[in-house]
Design a protein around this motif. Structure first.
Motif, PDB file in Angstrom:
ATOM      1  N   ARG B   9       0.972  -1.356  -0.277  1.00 39.43           N
ATOM      2  CA  ARG B   9       0.186   0.385  -0.215  1.00 39.43           C
ATOM      3  C   ARG B   9       0.691   1.573   0.314  1.00 39.43           C
ATOM      4  O   ARG B   9       0.483   2.755  -0.481  1.00 39.43           O
ATOM      5  N   PHE B  90      -2.648   3.325  -9.396  1.00 40.07           N
ATOM      6  CA  PHE B  90      -3.944   2.486  -9.108  1.00 40.07           C
ATOM      7  C   PHE B  90      -3.768   1.460 -10.328  1.00 40.07           C
ATOM      8  O   PHE B  90      -3.423   2.355 -11.579  1.00 40.07           O
ATOM      9  N   GLY B 108      -8.234  -0.519  -7.862  1.00 41.67           N
ATOM     10  CA  GLY B 108      -7.847  -0.916  -6.113  1.00 41.67           C
ATOM     11  C   GLY B 108      -7.145   0.514  -5.401  1.00 41.67           C
ATOM     12  O   GLY B 108      -7.630   1.668  -5.663  1.00 41.67           O
ATOM     13  N   PRO B 109      -7.317   0.773  -3.676  1.00 46.79           N
ATOM     14  CA  PRO B 109      -6.848   1.260  -2.958  1.00 46.79           C
ATOM     15  C   PRO B 109      -5.794   1.982  -3.400  1.00 46.79           C
ATOM     16  O   PRO B 109      -5.964   3.336  -2.751  1.00 46.79           O
TER      17      PRO B 109
END
Lengths: 112, 116
Positions: B9, B90, B108-109
């Protein structure tokens, strides 16, 4: 060359007002225009979309007005709520829709 | 529920180092995309793929490679990371087909990459 242009980087409205986000495009071959909503720390998510054969698309408080001749469109958010505060991306794609071009985004702040 | 996950992340990398960003989708979608997001530029397409073992260049592919080993997985590789590649990345997936409702990209995050 920016094919999809959003006229405002940021916009502030009061709660209950109608927020209007503007977008224009250059490529006449574009036929699908989605608006994506992005909250901080998240990926964009589809909010509402319109095809070039229509001039208006409504979904609850959200409405797209589309002008094919002028190559512009706008997203109207009626009765804006603080929870609508986010970045909104105007986007466009041509036949097939596999490649999408995004505008630079408008950051909306709805003040209570 | 459609799902696109990204790892890591966040990442801090050194200039000249190799960076691999991974994306996994459980949507059973054929199309997958990598975008970078920079303030004032919105989302810009780096690479995309419509089938396993094949990738296509997007609008800003220089300095990036992509790999699609399976339908579910799509990686973005920075062989020699540079300061200018600091951004949020992303991944997205999209089904094949032009029917109404099938044009949506699912994101996605994001991965926040800082190159020092």
């Amino acid at each position: 060359q920016q094919q999809v242009r959003q006229s405002s980087q940021s916009l502030t409205v009061w709660e209950g007002e109608t927020a209007i986000l503007n977008c224009s495009y250059e490529n006449s071959a574009f036929d699908y225009f989605p608006w994506y909503q992005q909250f901080p720390g998240e990926g964009p998510a589809l909010l509402i979309a319109i095809r070039s054969v229509s001039d208006k698309k409504e979904d609850g408080r959200f409405t797209i007005f589309f002008n094919k001749r002028e190559k512009n469109l706008s997203l109207h958010i009626k009765d804006s709520q603080p929870g609508d505060s986010a970045t909104y991306f105007c986007a466009a794609s041509g036949p097939g829709g596999y490649k999408v071009v995004f505008g630079s985004g408008t950051r909306l702040l709805v003040s209570p | 529920e459609a799902a696109v996950t990204q790892s890591p992340r966040s990442k801090v990398a050194v200039t000249g180092g190799k960076v691999t960003l991974s994306c996994h989708q459980t949507n059973n979608h054929d199309y997958m995309y990598w975008y970078r997001q920079d303030t004032g530029h919105g989302l810009r397409l780096i690479h995309y793929s419509y089938v396993a073992d094949s990738t296509e260049k997007g609008d800003i592919p220089d300095g990036y490679k992509a790999s699609r080993p399976s339908q579910e997985n799509f990686s973005l590789i920075l062989e020699l990371a540079s300061l200018s590649q600091t951004a949020v990345y992303f991944c997205a997936s999209r089904p094949t087909g032009g029917e109404v409702g099938q044009d949506t990209q699912y994101f996605g995050p994001g991965t926040r990459l800082l190159v020092l």
